[in-house]
Design a protein around this motif. Structure first.
Motif, mmCIF file in Angstrom:
data_model
loop_
_atom_site.group_PDB
_atom_site.id
_atom_site.type_symbol
_atom_site.label_atom_id
_atom_site.label_comp_id
_atom_site.label_asym_id
_atom_site.label_seq_id
_atom_site.Cartn_x
_atom_site.Cartn_y
_atom_site.Cartn_z
ATOM 1 N N ALA A 32 0.828 -1.209 0.000
ATOM 2 C CA ALA A 32 0.000 0.000 0.000
ATOM 3 C C ALA A 32 0.862 1.260 0.000
ATOM 4 O O ALA A 32 0.578 2.223 -0.716
ATOM 5 N N LEU A 33 1.931 1.248 0.802
ATOM 6 C CA LEU A 33 2.811 2.410 0.893
ATOM 7 C C LEU A 33 3.426 2.745 -0.461
ATOM 8 O O LEU A 33 3.497 3.917 -0.849
ATOM 9 N N LEU A 34 3.840 1.734 -1.184
ATOM 10 C CA LEU A 34 4.489 1.970 -2.474
ATOM 11 C C LEU A 34 3.497 2.251 -3.598
ATOM 12 O O LEU A 34 3.797 2.995 -4.522
ATOM 13 N N LEU A 35 2.332 1.643 -3.531
ATOM 14 C CA LEU A 35 1.403 1.742 -4.656
ATOM 15 C C LEU A 35 0.384 2.863 -4.515
ATOM 16 O O LEU A 35 -0.211 3.280 -5.507
ATOM 17 N N ARG A 36 0.185 3.367 -3.307
ATOM 18 C CA ARG A 36 -0.797 4.437 -3.117
ATOM 19 C C ARG A 36 -0.438 5.684 -3.936
ATOM 20 O O ARG A 36 -1.276 6.197 -4.662
ATOM 21 N N GLY A 40 0.122 2.718 -10.788
ATOM 22 C CA GLY A 40 0.626 2.008 -11.960
ATOM 23 C C GLY A 40 1.956 1.317 -11.722
ATOM 24 O O GLY A 40 2.422 0.555 -12.570
ATOM 25 N N LEU A 41 2.555 1.548 -10.570
ATOM 26 C CA LEU A 41 3.866 0.961 -10.267
ATOM 27 C C LEU A 41 3.818 -0.563 -10.269
ATOM 28 O O LEU A 41 4.789 -1.211 -10.638
ATOM 29 N N ILE A 42 2.699 -1.142 -9.914
ATOM 30 C CA ILE A 42 2.575 -2.600 -9.875
ATOM 31 C C ILE A 42 2.678 -3.201 -11.274
ATOM 32 O O ILE A 42 2.965 -4.385 -11.433
ATOM 33 N N ASP A 43 2.466 -2.381 -12.300
ATOM 34 C CA ASP A 43 2.582 -2.865 -13.670
ATOM 35 C C ASP A 43 4.038 -3.025 -14.100
ATOM 36 O O ASP A 43 4.312 -3.678 -15.107
ATOM 37 N N ASP A 44 4.960 -2.425 -13.345
ATOM 38 C CA ASP A 44 6.377 -2.574 -13.642
ATOM 39 C C ASP A 44 6.800 -4.007 -13.305
ATOM 40 O O ASP A 44 6.535 -4.500 -12.210
ATOM 41 N N ALA A 45 7.454 -4.658 -14.260
ATOM 42 C CA ALA A 45 7.814 -6.068 -14.094
ATOM 43 C C ALA A 45 8.724 -6.297 -12.885
ATOM 44 O O ALA A 45 8.573 -7.289 -12.159
ATOM 45 N N THR A 46 9.644 -5.392 -12.630
ATOM 46 C CA THR A 46 10.563 -5.556 -11.501
ATOM 47 C C THR A 46 9.831 -5.431 -10.177
ATOM 48 O O THR A 46 10.044 -6.232 -9.255
ATOM 49 N N ALA A 49 7.698 -8.463 -9.677
ATOM 50 C CA ALA A 49 8.535 -9.624 -9.367
ATOM 51 C C ALA A 49 8.966 -9.611 -7.899
ATOM 52 O O ALA A 49 9.002 -10.660 -7.252
ATOM 53 N N ARG A 50 9.282 -8.438 -7.363
ATOM 54 C CA ARG A 50 9.704 -8.341 -5.955
ATOM 55 C C ARG A 50 8.547 -8.684 -5.015
ATOM 56 O O ARG A 50 8.717 -9.402 -4.032
ATOM 57 N N PHE A 51 7.356 -8.164 -5.313
ATOM 58 C CA PHE A 51 6.199 -8.492 -4.477
ATOM 59 C C PHE A 51 5.866 -9.979 -4.589
ATOM 60 O O PHE A 51 5.548 -10.634 -3.597
ATOM 61 N N ASP A 52 5.952 -10.517 -5.800
ATOM 62 C CA ASP A 52 5.684 -11.942 -5.994
ATOM 63 C C ASP A 52 6.693 -12.797 -5.237
ATOM 64 O O ASP A 52 6.331 -13.810 -4.636
ATOM 65 N N ALA A 53 7.972 -12.386 -5.258
ATOM 66 C CA ALA A 53 9.012 -13.136 -4.547
ATOM 67 C C ALA A 53 8.753 -13.128 -3.040
ATOM 68 O O ALA A 53 8.893 -14.161 -2.373
ATOM 69 N N ALA A 54 8.375 -11.969 -2.514
ATOM 70 C CA ALA A 54 8.076 -11.881 -1.078
ATOM 71 C C ALA A 54 6.885 -12.756 -0.731
ATOM 72 O O ALA A 54 6.913 -13.501 0.259
#
Length: 93
Positions: A32-36, A40-46, A49-54
């Motif tokens: 929430a802190l990063l995407l609020r 559109g930041l969640i559309d960035d592949a990197t 990938a970091r959120f998916d890895a966590a």
């Protein structure tokens, strides 16, 4: 920096019998802190990938924690009592 959080901090935390409610709050809070401010930041592949890895690491730790319980249930109770016999069907001997 995010890879350090995932590889070191998160891994160490998950290896210490964490409070899963706190883990969930931590993950959702960072997301929430990063995407609020930039949805559109969640559309960035990197970033994705970091959120998916966590999330993958969290789920793997949770599965590993629950696995001994499943094994104990298959083998009998934690106190050594045997599991109940399987059900019998009519006509079965």
């Amino acid at each position: 920096m995010t890879s350090r959080l995932i590889n070191y901090f998160l891994a160490a935390w998950l290896g210490q019998d964490p409070d899963w409610g706190e883990v969930s709050q931590w993950y959702c809070g960072w997301k929430a802190l990063l995407l609020r401010p930039a949805p559109g930041l969640i559309d960035d592949a990197t970033v994705r990938a970091r959120f998916d890895a966590a999330l993958h690491r969290i789920n793997a730790a949770l599965d590993a924690e629950q696995e001994p319980d499943a094994a104990a249930a298959r083998e009998g109770g934690a106190d050594g009592t045997p599991p109940p016999p399987p059900p019998r069907w009519e006509g079965e001997e």
